[in-house]
Design a protein around this motif. Sequence first.
Motif, PDB file in Angstrom:
ATOM      1  N   ILE A  86       0.837  -1.209   0.000  1.00 24.77           N
ATOM      2  CA  ILE A  86       0.000   0.000   0.000  1.00 24.77           C
ATOM      3  C   ILE A  86       0.868   1.253   0.000  1.00 24.77           C
ATOM      4  CG2 ILE A  86      -1.655   1.326   1.372  1.00 24.77           C
ATOM      5  CD1 ILE A  86      -2.816  -1.398   2.277  1.00 24.77           C
ATOM      6  N   ALA A  87       1.878   1.280   0.845  1.00 26.06           N
ATOM      7  CA  ALA A  87       2.758   2.454   0.913  1.00 26.06           C
ATOM      8  C   ALA A  87       3.483   2.674  -0.411  1.00 26.06           C
ATOM      9  CB  ALA A  87       3.762   2.279   2.043  1.00 26.06           C
ATOM     10  N   ARG A  88       3.851   1.605  -1.064  1.00 25.11           N
ATOM     11  CA  ARG A  88       4.599   1.718  -2.324  1.00 25.11           C
ATOM     12  C   ARG A  88       3.711   2.178  -3.479  1.00 25.11           C
ATOM     13  NH1 ARG A  88       6.605  -2.904  -2.138  1.00 25.11           N
ATOM     14  NH2 ARG A  88       5.204  -4.063  -3.518  1.00 25.11           N
ATOM     15  N   GLN A  89       2.457   1.739  -3.504  1.00 23.44           N
ATOM     16  CA  GLN A  89       1.588   2.029  -4.647  1.00 23.44           C
ATOM     17  C   GLN A  89       0.726   3.274  -4.458  1.00 23.44           C
ATOM     18  OE1 GLN A  89      -0.519  -1.268  -6.343  1.00 23.44           O
ATOM     19  NE2 GLN A  89       1.145  -2.712  -6.001  1.00 23.44           N
ATOM     20  N   SER A  90       0.602   3.773  -3.255  1.00 24.42           N
ATOM     21  CA  SER A  90      -0.185   4.984  -3.034  1.00 24.42           C
ATOM     22  C   SER A  90       0.542   6.194  -3.612  1.00 24.42           C
ATOM     23  CB  SER A  90      -0.418   5.205  -1.535  1.00 24.42           C
ATOM     24  OG  SER A  90      -1.040   6.458  -1.307  1.00 24.42           O
ATOM     25  N   ARG A  91      -0.215   7.096  -4.229  1.00 18.74           N
ATOM     26  CA  ARG A  91       0.374   8.317  -4.803  1.00 18.74           C
ATOM     27  C   ARG A  91       0.584   9.397  -3.745  1.00 18.74           C
ATOM     28  NH1 ARG A  91      -3.530  10.182  -9.205  1.00 18.74           N
ATOM     29  NH2 ARG A  91      -2.104  11.972  -9.146  1.00 18.74           N
ATOM     30  N   ILE A  92      -0.020   9.237  -2.575  1.00 18.27           N
ATOM     31  CA  ILE A  92       0.173  10.193  -1.483  1.00 18.27           C
ATOM     32  C   ILE A  92       0.712   9.439  -0.278  1.00 18.27           C
ATOM     33  CG2 ILE A  92      -1.595  11.813  -2.272  1.00 18.27           C
ATOM     34  CD1 ILE A  92      -3.542  10.600  -0.292  1.00 18.27           C
ATOM     35  N   PRO A  93       1.380  10.144   0.638  1.00 20.60           N
ATOM     36  CA  PRO A  93       1.960   9.462   1.798  1.00 20.60           C
ATOM     37  C   PRO A  93       0.906   8.743   2.638  1.00 20.60           C
ATOM     38  CG  PRO A  93       2.873  11.668   1.577  1.00 20.60           C
ATOM     39  CD  PRO A  93       1.737  11.577   0.605  1.00 20.60           C
ATOM     40  N   VAL A  94       1.287   7.583   3.136  1.00 29.61           N
ATOM     41  CA  VAL A  94       0.406   6.756   3.958  1.00 29.61           C
ATOM     42  C   VAL A  94       0.875   6.808   5.407  1.00 29.61           C
ATOM     43  CG1 VAL A  94      -0.375   4.397   4.420  1.00 29.61           C
ATOM     44  CG2 VAL A  94      -0.183   5.218   2.057  1.00 29.61           C
ATOM     45  N   ILE A  95      -0.055   7.027   6.313  1.00 26.22           N
ATOM     46  CA  ILE A  95       0.214   6.961   7.752  1.00 26.22           C
ATOM     47  C   ILE A  95      -0.451   5.711   8.295  1.00 26.22           C
ATOM     48  CG2 ILE A  95      -0.232   8.007  10.000  1.00 26.22           C
ATOM     49  CD1 ILE A  95      -0.072  10.725   8.735  1.00 26.22           C
ATOM     50  N   ALA A  96       0.293   4.905   9.007  1.00 23.84           N
ATOM     51  CA  ALA A  96      -0.270   3.717   9.652  1.00 23.84           C
ATOM     52  C   ALA A  96      -0.817   4.100  11.024  1.00 23.84           C
ATOM     53  CB  ALA A  96       0.807   2.644   9.793  1.00 23.84           C
ATOM     54  N   ASP A  97      -2.043   3.717  11.299  1.00 27.58           N
ATOM     55  CA  ASP A  97      -2.721   4.054  12.553  1.00 27.58           C
ATOM     56  C   ASP A  97      -2.609   2.860  13.503  1.00 27.58           C
ATOM     57  OD1 ASP A  97      -4.651   6.091  13.793  1.00 27.58           O
ATOM     58  OD2 ASP A  97      -5.721   4.201  14.068  1.00 27.58           O
ATOM     59  N   ILE A  98      -1.823   3.021  14.562  1.00 26.24           N
ATOM     60  CA  ILE A  98      -1.502   1.890  15.438  1.00 26.24           C
ATOM     61  C   ILE A  98      -2.112   2.080  16.829  1.00 26.24           C
ATOM     62  CG2 ILE A  98       0.337   0.459  16.389  1.00 26.24           C
ATOM     63  CD1 ILE A  98       0.348   0.527  13.354  1.00 26.24           C
ATOM     64  N   HIS A  99      -2.773   1.047  17.306  1.00 28.84           N
ATOM     65  CA  HIS A  99      -3.284   1.014  18.669  1.00 28.84           C
ATOM     66  C   HIS A  99      -2.937  -0.351  19.275  1.00 28.84           C
ATOM     67  CE1 HIS A  99      -5.800   4.680  18.316  1.00 28.84           C
ATOM     68  NE2 HIS A  99      -5.889   4.303  17.050  1.00 28.84           N
ATOM     69  N   PHE A 100      -2.722  -0.362  20.562  1.00 30.96           N
ATOM     70  CA  PHE A 100      -2.589  -1.590  21.353  1.00 30.96           C
ATOM     71  C   PHE A 100      -1.290  -2.375  21.121  1.00 30.96           C
ATOM     72  CE2 PHE A 100      -7.240  -1.039  20.610  1.00 30.96           C
ATOM     73  CZ  PHE A 100      -7.531  -0.539  21.865  1.00 30.96           C
TER      74      PHE A 100
END
Length: 384
Positions: A86-100
């Motif tokens: 996903i990070a490689r193919q997205s045209r805009i920066p990706v933020i991973a949302d982490i909990h727990f």
Amino acid sequence: MNIDLGMPSLRPQPAVLAPRKKTRQIHVGSVAVGGDAPISVQSMTTTKTHDIGATLQQIAELTAAGCDIVRVAVPTEKDADALPIIARQSRIPVIADIHFQPSYVFKAIKAGCGGVRVNPGNIRQFDNKVADICKAASDYGVSLRIGVNAGSLDPRILKKYGSATAEALVESAVWEASLFEECGFHDFKISVKHHDVVTMVQAYRMLSERGDWPLHLGVTEAGPAFQGTIKSCAAFGALLAEGIGDTIRVSLSAPPVEEVKVGTKLLEFMGLRPKKMEIVSCPSCGRAQVDVWSLAEKVEEGLKDVTAPLRVAVMGCVVNGPGEAREADLGCASGNGKGKIFVHGKVVETVPENQIVETLLRYANSMAEEMESTSDTGISVTAY
């Protein structure tokens, strides 16, 4: 005979209510946040992140709507494993949302995400992991967001204050920020979200005074589209008018593209982003001799895909309309079953009421094509 409505020779530059507060600049992938960087608009996918095709499709839709940064949820290991693609193919920066799960933080950093959002209040033994997280983020050039939420405040802080007050949110955020800074890590931004507009505004004001961290604005649990839009615009407007805020997300119980639309429009109306499509419809009155609401909606729908910097005015009467719309590139003044079409302040054609929309769209598309050949900015539509 053509009528000249008095089009000004120069369109005034948009005013800014307050200069931006100078904050530390970081990068979320290719997007700069803070400092003198433009305020960016974020949203979050609603798909299961491990459904890579659906997630990338939604990211593409958000990108087309004007989203600058996208966040994806990572509640399971399958989601974490999908991040590299996903990070490689997205045209805009990706933020991973982490909990727990702290282990997912390290997976997201190594996956090539532009950033990782962590909520210290609900990640197990987070404080003991800060040094390792800082090293990994530094090694991979990944920025972080310290996300403090009213609903998941650190239990120690919650016990001290009894509820998620503005003071509690700020104390938690400053404490967590200090842990990162003690490790020599400064590539992070902070959010202190609350569902109450007043509490949220107070918290960000206090946090802004405490340091130069870039701030991500958000009203958490804002509600359905109508309510959430009002709450977010009220809170963001108050803070942006004081120069506070470096990136925003309008959180709505609605399709995420709607969040982007609201966020971009808000920044445009605040003078913080070049204007594109703008619809300002008069509320109509007893003087109106045409259905202004329907006209404005049909014009908006007909121009939704135009991207040229065109300003169009749709007026319901001839009393205030011509004067109010004198800065428009194109528009109409309606009455007595007819509409006068004007271009750059001069009436060029008079058509029956049932031909107003199609005539406006014909002129608009022609003007837009000419503008797009020399400009790559957006379209602005003003309806009066």
